[in-house]
Structure formats: structure tokens, C-alpha cells
Design a protein around this motif. Structure first.
Motif, PDB file in Angstrom:
ATOM      1  N   UNK A   1      48.271  -2.885  12.380  1.00  0.00           N
ATOM      2  CA  UNK A   1      49.421  -2.558  11.739  1.00  0.00           C
ATOM      3  C   UNK A   1      49.861  -4.058  11.933  1.00  0.00           C
ATOM      4  N   UNK A   2      49.954  -5.458  12.146  1.00  0.00           N
ATOM      5  CA  UNK A   2      50.172  -5.923  12.180  1.00  0.00           C
ATOM      6  C   UNK A   2      49.744  -6.517  10.364  1.00  0.00           C
ATOM      7  N   UNK A   3      48.504  -6.833  11.209  1.00  0.00           N
ATOM      8  CA  UNK A   3      48.058  -7.316   9.746  1.00  0.00           C
ATOM      9  C   UNK A   3      47.714  -7.230   8.839  1.00  0.00           C
ATOM     10  N   UNK A   4      47.936  -5.604   8.649  1.00  0.00           N
ATOM     11  CA  UNK A   4      47.674  -4.762   7.890  1.00  0.00           C
ATOM     12  C   UNK A   4      48.880  -5.283   6.206  1.00  0.00           C
TER      13      UNK A   4
ATOM     14  N   UNK B   1      41.457   0.270  -1.439  1.00  0.00           N
ATOM     15  CA  UNK B   1      40.599   0.735  -0.218  1.00  0.00           C
ATOM     16  C   UNK B   1      40.345  -0.761   0.674  1.00  0.00           C
ATOM     17  N   UNK B   2      40.210  -1.919  -0.382  1.00  0.00           N
ATOM     18  CA  UNK B   2      40.322  -2.832  -0.241  1.00  0.00           C
ATOM     19  C   UNK B   2      40.771  -4.136   0.118  1.00  0.00           C
ATOM     20  N   UNK B   3      42.347  -3.431  -0.479  1.00  0.00           N
ATOM     21  CA  UNK B   3      43.026  -4.683  -1.283  1.00  0.00           C
ATOM     22  C   UNK B   3      42.649  -6.197  -1.992  1.00  0.00           C
TER      23      UNK B   3
ATOM     24  N   UNK C   1      51.794   3.026   4.484  1.00  0.00           N
ATOM     25  CA  UNK C   1      51.514   2.863   2.609  1.00  0.00           C
ATOM     26  C   UNK C   1      50.561   2.228   2.732  1.00  0.00           C
ATOM     27  N   UNK C   2      49.782   1.024   3.277  1.00  0.00           N
ATOM     28  CA  UNK C   2      48.094   0.949   3.223  1.00  0.00           C
ATOM     29  C   UNK C   2      48.526  -0.136   1.630  1.00  0.00           C
TER      30      UNK C   2
ATOM     31  N   UNK D   1      45.021 -13.858   7.527  1.00  0.00           N
ATOM     32  CA  UNK D   1      45.077 -12.920   8.164  1.00  0.00           C
ATOM     33  C   UNK D   1      44.011 -11.717   8.800  1.00  0.00           C
ATOM     34  N   UNK D   2      42.763 -11.696   7.971  1.00  0.00           N
ATOM     35  CA  UNK D   2      41.930 -11.605   8.314  1.00  0.00           C
ATOM     36  C   UNK D   2      40.795 -11.580   9.197  1.00  0.00           C
TER      37      UNK D   2
END
Length: 445
Positions: free
Chosen positions: A395-398, A421-423, A263-264, A142-143
Motif C-alpha cells: 500500500x504505502x509504496x504504490x 500497468x508500470x507507472x 486507483x493504482x 520507493x522501489x
């Protein structure tokens, strides 16, 4: 003063009857290399059976289908018949290497494990790229897609079509207007998996059918003999190829809440499931995401259920036979009411009948534009319009990252504490291959 919406068809008719105009070359409108809105994109479609066939038809309504690529002749047959003039390929690497200069945009509708290798190759060639959901199979992938979309400045879109549709926009407008008060919890459920999961690798031997190139189907995944337990449809439950029920549906059903509530990353994910298997997702799972308070929004819990496990019946639904309202759906719980909708955000309604009648009669102001279709949205972006709402970096990536973190909790059978903050997973070490798998020789991003 109310505003009257004018349909696109009426606008075009009125302009055509009242004015004379000329379609000008692309360079006049936007400089070298920029398409005029009236020009057709040359689109190459990778993976053209199943949902891929819908994507081919969707973009082919207005644009030129230049090439079709699929490793399975039977799966591809419908698209080939619908667009007989399109060039045909089995290997997307050959397609993009040979025809890259002749195409403007690429759709990728393959199994999850080849989303990234195909999408990255297209973006590196400067092609606008649309990839089916989930965006990728692993967090690392994804990144890569997010970063590439920024680097190569291409227009992107993930195939979670509900994001472009009326229902999701109504949900956000209603929630922001206070229709159910402050949202504290969201319950999601699905009848997926509708394919086999919770199984071991099959040992039966099969000849590879002559209509499928099995080595190309495997792509970057580890080699294994052909078996109908994988292709053409049953791959979703296998971790080497898919992302289970969560990866299949959550990019749809979590989309409205992710967008509306900002949401994040979650701060905590608690998984529950039936027995775990090494190579396949479990038969049933319940995953509870906790999202910390943000701005004026309080802490929110999002509870995912699959395997036809349903949430408790809300007290507003007095007849047990009426719950759940569908085999898959979403329930929003606010401190002043509840809202239900389908997994794509379709057909939202308030459970309080009086409130539903009121919001139908006096809807809040329309804040988010309505779109012709998810395909038209991406095509317009490719021609210089506004970026698609579900584009990769914004949007799609996060959204996909948030979803796939749930699979990490599920596979490790551990509660995960997440850095909001970083996942990053903060409380345990996740096996490296769950986050980034090795690719077979000949396959790379």
C-alpha cells in the motif's frame, strides 16, 4: 442479530478475573527469534524531534525505547528527557552498526531525503521498519524500499496515520454501500505550504549552530552551507530535501480514495502552477490525475490543490461562508451525492442532510476492523500479527509512487501520459535526477 463489541480493556479484565494464565517464553509460542505478544520490542528511533517526537511517544507507550538518534540536540531534547535511559546517537549508521543485534525495530522520522538510506540499512539488518510519509523522496527510492521489505521479510508501515483510523474506514464502507452512488471525481485541497517555497537558494552566510551536525543532516544530499532556510523545519519546499506540499499532504489526503477505489497508477497527469523555481516547489499548484476505468469502477479524476486554492463550492452548501469547511480537506463527488472529510479521512459526512441522518441511524455493516492506534497496529505486526495496512510493498509504496508522479508533472510543467500497468512516463523524457538522484560519498542504499 446484532453483535456487541467488547473493549480490549474489558476482555483483559474478564480473562484476568476468570482464568489464571502464564506468560510463556517467546520460543514456546512462535519458535526461535519470534517475540511473544507480551514481550516488549527494543526500538531504535531515528529522527526524534517534531513529528519524530510523536512517533517516539507513540511506540514508547508500550515498547522499550532502546536508542534515540538525531543530528540536532535541540530537536531531540524532548524525546531525550522523556526516555532518559535510551542510548543516544547522532549518526544512524553508527547506531545500527553498533546496536543492530540489540534492537528489534526501527522508526525513521527524518526529513524526506534520508528516509531511504536509513530505512534500507535497518531492513537489511532484518529490523521491522516504520518510515514517516512520504515513504521516500524519489520514485527510485520507493522501489528500493518496496523490494527490500519483500526480500528481508520485515514488517513495515508508513506514517500516514489516517489509514489506520476510523474515518478512512467509514469512507470506504459508505462508498461501497452506495451512499453517494458511483464516484466520478475527488477534489482535494490544503493550506500547505506553510513553509517558504518558490524561492531561490539563499546567499547569506551563517555559522552552523553548535547543537546541529550539519554534515550528518545533509546525509546523502549534495553539500551546501548551513542556512536556517533549510533546518529544522523549512526543508520541505526544497527539492534536494523534500517533496513540497504534494509530498507532505497527499499521502494523507489521497489515501482513502487510493484504497477505496483501487486507483493504482494514473494514465494522465495535468499540472498547473505559479512560476517554477529550480530548487524549490512552486507557491501554488493544481494537479489533475486521471485514472482509467478498472473492473466495475469507471474513470475517476482526482484534483489536487495547494496554496489555499479551494475547489468550487458544492451546490449543497448554500451559505458561502461555510465553504470550505476547513483550510484542508477532501470532497468526493458521486452521481447520487457528495461526501466531505478532513485530510486524514477524519469526520466524514454526506452533504445531503437527510442521507447523513439515515446513514448515522442505519450504518452499513462494519467491514474493516477498527484499530487501537496506528502505532499499535505496527507493533502487533512486528510481534507476528497481521501486516499493517499501510505496509511498504502492498500500500504505502504504490500510494507514494502515485503521489510522486504528480511532482514529475509539476517540475517538468508538462502533461504526462502514464502507463497504467508500470507507472512509466510514456510521452516524454523526464530528467533522470528527478527520478533518481546521486548520493554523496559515504551514503548508499
Amino acid at each position: 442479530m446484532s453483535k456487541t463489541r467488547i473493549s480490549r480493556r474489558k476482555f483483559v479484565r474478564d480473562v484476568a478475573t476468570g482464568l489464571s494464565f502464564t506468560i510463556v517464553p517467546a520460543h514456546v509460542l512462535g519458535g526461535r527469534g519470534r517475540l511473544a505478544p507480551s514481550d516488549k520490542l527494543n526500538i531504535a528511533c531515528i529522527g526524534v524531534g517534531g513529528m519524530g517526537a510523536n512517533d517516539v511517544r507513540g511506540v514508547g507507550k508500550t515498547e522499550n525505547i532502546y536508542a534515540l538518534c538525531d543530528v540536532d540536540d535541540r530537536q531531540a531534547a524532548g524525546s531525550v528527557a522523556a526516555f532518559p535511559l535510551a542510548k543516544r546517537f547522532k549518526d544512524f549508521r553508527v547506531l545500527l552498526d553498533k546496536e543492530g543485534k540489540n534492537i528489534d525495530a526501527v522508526t525513521v522520522s527524518t526529513p524526506d531525503h534520508t528516509h531511504t538510506v536509513a530505512g534500507m540499512m535497518a531492513m537489511k539488518l532484518g529490523k521491522h521498519t516504520r518510515i514517516q510519509k512520504p515513504l521516500a523522496r524519489t520514485l527510485w527510492e520507493v522501489k528500493q524500499l518496496e523490494d527490500a521489505a519483500r526480500k528481508y521479510k520485515v514488517q513495515t508501515q508508513m506514517g500516514n496515520q489516517g489509514h489506520a483510523e476510523e474515518g478512512t474506514r467509514l469512507i470506504r464502507e459508505w462508498v461501497e454501500a452506495g451512499a453517494i452512488g458511483t464516484v466520478r471525481e475527488i477534489q482535494l485541497w490544503t493550506n500547505r505550504p506553510i513553509w517558504p517555497q518558490a524561492i531561490e537558494r539563499p546567499l547569506e552566510e551563517y555559522y552552523t549552530p553548535p547543537w546541529i551536525d550539519w554534515d550528518l543532516w545533509l546525509g546523502p544530499a549534495p553539500a551546501r552551507p548551513y542556512n536556517p532556510a533549510y533546518a529544522p523545519f523549512k526543508w520541505r519546499g526544497w527539492w534536494d530535501f523534500g517533496t513540497g506540499a504534494l509530498g507532505d499532504i497527499a499521502c494523507h489526503s489521497m489515501d482513502a480514495s487510493f484504497w477505496t477505489l483501487g486507483l493504482g497508477y494514473p494514465t494522465r497527469i495535468e499540472p498547473e502552477s505559479t512560476k517554477l523555481f529550480g530548487e524549490t516547489a512552486p507557491a501554488v499548484s493544481r494537479i489533475t490525475y486521471t485514472f482509467a476505468a478498472k473492473g466495475n469502477r469507471p474513470e475517476v479524476k482526482v484534483v489536487w490543490r495547494d496554496g489555499s486554492l479551494y475547489p468550487p463550492r458544492p451546490k449543497e452548501v448554500t451559505d458561502p461562508a461555510l465553504w470550505p469547511f476547513d483550510t484542508s480537506g477532501q470532497l468526493w463527488i458521486g452521481d447520487q451525492g457528495k461526501l466531505v472529510a478532513g485530510i486524514y479521512g477524519e469526520d466524514p459526512r454526506l452533504l445531503d442532510e437527510a442521507r447523513q441522518a439515515e446513514i448515522t441511524a442505519h450504518p452499513p455493516a462494519q467491514k474493516y476492523p477498527r484499530l487501537e492506534s496506528v502505532y499499535a497496529e505496527w507493533i502487533a505486526a512486528c510481534k507476528g500479527g497481521t501486516p499493517a495496512g499501510s505496509n511498504f510493498p502492498d500500500h504505502a509504496g504504490p500510494l507514494t509512487e502515485m503521489v510522486l508522479l504528480g511532482n514529475l508533472a509539476l517540475r517538468t510543467a508538462q502533461v504526462l501520459e502514464i502507463d497504467a500497468h508500470t507507472g512509466e512516463v510514456a510521452n516524454t523524457k523526464v530528467p533522470a535526477e528527478y527520478v533518481r538522484s546521486e548520493y554523496r560519498a559515504g551514503w548508499t542504499v
